[in-house]
Design an enzyme around this catalytic site. Structure first.
Site, PDB file in Angstrom:
ATOM      1  N   THR A   1      29.222  65.488  39.435  1.00 28.04           N
ATOM      2  CA  THR A   1      29.125  64.058  39.126  1.00 28.04           C
ATOM      3  C   THR A   1      30.496  63.481  38.785  1.00 28.04           C
ATOM      4  OG1 THR A   1      26.840  64.236  38.379  1.00 28.04           O
ATOM      5  CG2 THR A   1      28.101  62.361  37.568  1.00 28.04           C
TER       6      THR A   1
ATOM      7  N   ASP B   1      24.055  83.926  37.000  1.00 26.90           N
ATOM      8  CA  ASP B   1      23.404  82.658  36.672  1.00 26.90           C
ATOM      9  C   ASP B   1      22.008  82.961  36.135  1.00 26.90           C
ATOM     10  OD1 ASP B   1      23.241  79.985  36.336  1.00 26.90           O
ATOM     11  OD2 ASP B   1      22.935  79.477  38.442  1.00 26.90           O
TER      12      ASP B   1
ATOM     13  N   ALA C   1      32.880  70.081  39.939  1.00 25.47           N
ATOM     14  CA  ALA C   1      32.321  71.171  40.731  1.00 25.47           C
ATOM     15  C   ALA C   1      33.125  72.443  40.509  1.00 25.47           C
ATOM     16  CB  ALA C   1      32.338  70.794  42.209  1.00 25.47           C
ATOM     17  N   ILE C   2      32.417  73.573  40.460  1.00 28.62           N
ATOM     18  CA  ILE C   2      33.060  74.884  40.430  1.00 28.62           C
ATOM     19  C   ILE C   2      32.770  75.606  41.738  1.00 28.62           C
ATOM     20  CG2 ILE C   2      33.200  77.100  39.250  1.00 28.62           C
ATOM     21  CD1 ILE C   2      32.505  75.659  36.669  1.00 28.62           C
ATOM     22  N   THR C   3      31.505  75.683  42.107  1.00 26.69           N
ATOM     23  CA  THR C   3      31.150  76.334  43.372  1.00 26.69           C
ATOM     24  C   THR C   3      30.421  75.397  44.319  1.00 26.69           C
ATOM     25  OG1 THR C   3      29.058  77.121  42.418  1.00 26.69           O
ATOM     26  CG2 THR C   3      30.957  78.592  42.243  1.00 26.69           C
TER      27      THR C   3
END
Length: 507
Positions: free
Chosen positions: A217, A270, A210-212
């Site tokens: 997973t 994004d 995870a980044i944000t």
């Protein structure tokens, strides 16, 4: 580079993690800093004094000799590892030449359409660390604001895939799946991989941390087993089990994508073009031949309208087709979180409940995983169209998927002491009687992160109600778990200010 020693300094390892960016440190009183005209944030080239491969880095200037003395060249953790010199060894520093491809970036800023040679030059020099973060941000913003033609997305994808390692599994069909993200708890890969692998199809899954978001997973799988595998071990697991669930950060698959992501995230960039290039470059480099892409759609998902979802699907299919990758895109329900847990431990619990056919399993997670797995199984020419769902359900209900995940965990290295949900726990009560009309994915993810997820594996949010459920005043909508008082207080404060739940009507 002068050879008289004026630009030669002693290497010092500075214990600062600069996350995918090489940084070097010079003291303001250093004779090299004063004589060579260096300035803070200049790009510099560092070379072992006795010869060797150069490292490009950003210069920081310090006044504290505890960080770097005037006769030393300090290197961040990343730069020190890349230079591969012992502390105390000699290294030389010089100005780095500007990136040759920066002119293409200027043309993109001006609104021009770039060709493949332009994107290849930009990507190569980003991979060589010739771009500063400011220059990379300018490139990304130009691509986002000015837009990218679909051929440009193809060029960027191909350039990123070709500037790193590529895997050839020597298999006729290598399956993969990817969700574009934005939906908390959507941990379907940990179900799809063992189902597909138990059928005998090849599905080597490299996943991100995870980044944000509250969990990736890899973060959730790490609750159960080791995910940081060497290339050799990764190959052994996949060959033996037909699949695996590993972190992709130990490989050099489309490495420029990881560098760009580190710049995109703080800027909340994004764009569809960059998203497609990022995903497909990784899959092509990882040797996939068939890919299923999950696009959740909903008012608080990344994709919020049917038209946006259809445009994104067409872009995935266009680029994938021209790269020789069979891409199938499925648009799924993104109205609310999938499953009950949001955060690594809670999501791992949900996955194991589904695999064990627990009566209390989250049915939405089970159903979505079966739908995705069935589409992948139908990539197999021996599986007739429409038969994939029954086959996936049989593999899950029979326990074969559970058996396969346990075998994958054993080969990757089972976690002997899985963490538990955070000991600090608070239920958020419903303010009145009613039915849950909507759940804000973004707010629930924010609360889980404030609670400490994903770094604190046991932190997160455990949902007690989903959209359509009735609730009485005072009954819990969800529970917040945390390990540390400060995180717990931040999460509770955010939940009390905005619960993320919309109630409507009454009984």
């Amino acid at each position: 580079m002068p050879g008289d020693g004026r630009h030669t300094l002693t290497v010092r390892r500075v214990g600062i993690d600069t996350y995918r960016e090489n940084v070097v440190f010079l003291h303001r009183d250093c004779h090299v800093y004063r004589s060579a005209g260096f300035q803070a944030l200049n790009k510099v080239e560092v070379t072992p004094a006795d010869g060797g491969e150069a490292v490009l880095a950003v210069l920081n200037v310090v006044d504290d000799p505890a960080i770097t003395r005037p006769d030393e060249l300090g290197l961040s953790l990343q730069a020190f590892e890349q230079l591969a010199l012992a502390e105390g060894a000699a290294a030389r520093i010089a100005h780095a030449r500007p990136p040759r491809s920066i002119g293409a970036v200027h043309r993109k800023i001006a609104g021009e359409t770039l060709g493949y040679p332009d994107y290849l030059g930009i990507v190569r020099e980003i991979g060589e660390h010739r771009y500063t973060k400011i220059e990379m941000a300018a490139f990304l913003v130009a691509c986002t604001q000015g837009g990218m033609e679909r051929d440009e997305v193809l060029h960027l994808t191909r350039a990123m895939a070709e500037t790193g390692d590529r895997i050839d599994w020597k298999e006729p069909l290598v399956a993969d799946k990817h969700c574009i993200g934005g939906i908390p708890g959507n941990r379907t890969s940990m179900l799809v991989v063992p189902i597909v692998a138990a059928h005998g199809m090849f599905i080597p899954k490299t996943s991100s941390r995870a980044i944000t978001s509250p969990a990736g997973t890899a973060d959730t799988m790490e609750v159960l087993a080791n995910v940081e595998l060497s290339a050799r071990r990764f190959n052994e697991v996949v060959r033996a089990q037909r699949g695996c669930l590993a972190w992709g950060g130990t490989s050099r698959l489309a490495p420029v994508d990881d560098i760009l992501i580190a710049v995109e995230r703080p800027l909340s960039l994004d764009s569809p073009g960059q998203m497609v290039a990022s995903i497909l470059a990784k899959k092509v480099a990882a040797g996939a031949t068939h890919l299923l892409v999950d696009i959740p759609m909903g008012p608080t998902a990344k994709v919020r309208t049917q038209n946006d979802a259809l445009r994104l699907r067409k872009l995935f299919e266009f680029v994938g087709d021209r790269l020789g990758l069979h891409v199938e895109v499925i648009i799924t329900d993104g109205l609310q979180p999938i499953g009950r847990g949001i955060g690594p431990v809670l999501e791992a619990r949900d996955v194991m409940q589904v695999l064990k056919n627990d009566p209390d399993q989250p049915r939405d997670l089970r159903e979505k995983a079966l739908q995705l797995a069935s589409r992948i199984l139908e990539f197999d020419p021996d599986v007739r169209g429409g038969q994939g769902y029954v086959l996936a359900r049989d593999i899950l209900d029979s326990g074969r998927a559970l058996e396969r995940l346990r075998a994958i965990m054993a080969m990757q290295g089972r976690n002997p002491s899985p963490p538990e949900p955070g000991r600090l726990c608070k239920a958020l009560p419903a303010p009145r009687d009613g039915k849950v009309a909507a759940i804000d994915n973004l707010q629930l993810a924010r609360i889980a992160r404030l609670a400490g997820a994903p770094l604190d594996r046991g932190a997160g949010v455990d949902l007690c109600r989903k959209v359509g459920d009735a609730v009485r005043e005072g009954e819990p909508l969800y529970r917040i778990h945390a390990a540390f008082e400060a995180d717990f207080a931040f999460a509770c404060e955010a939940a009390e200010a905005a619960s993320g739940f919309l109630l409507a009507g009454g009984d």
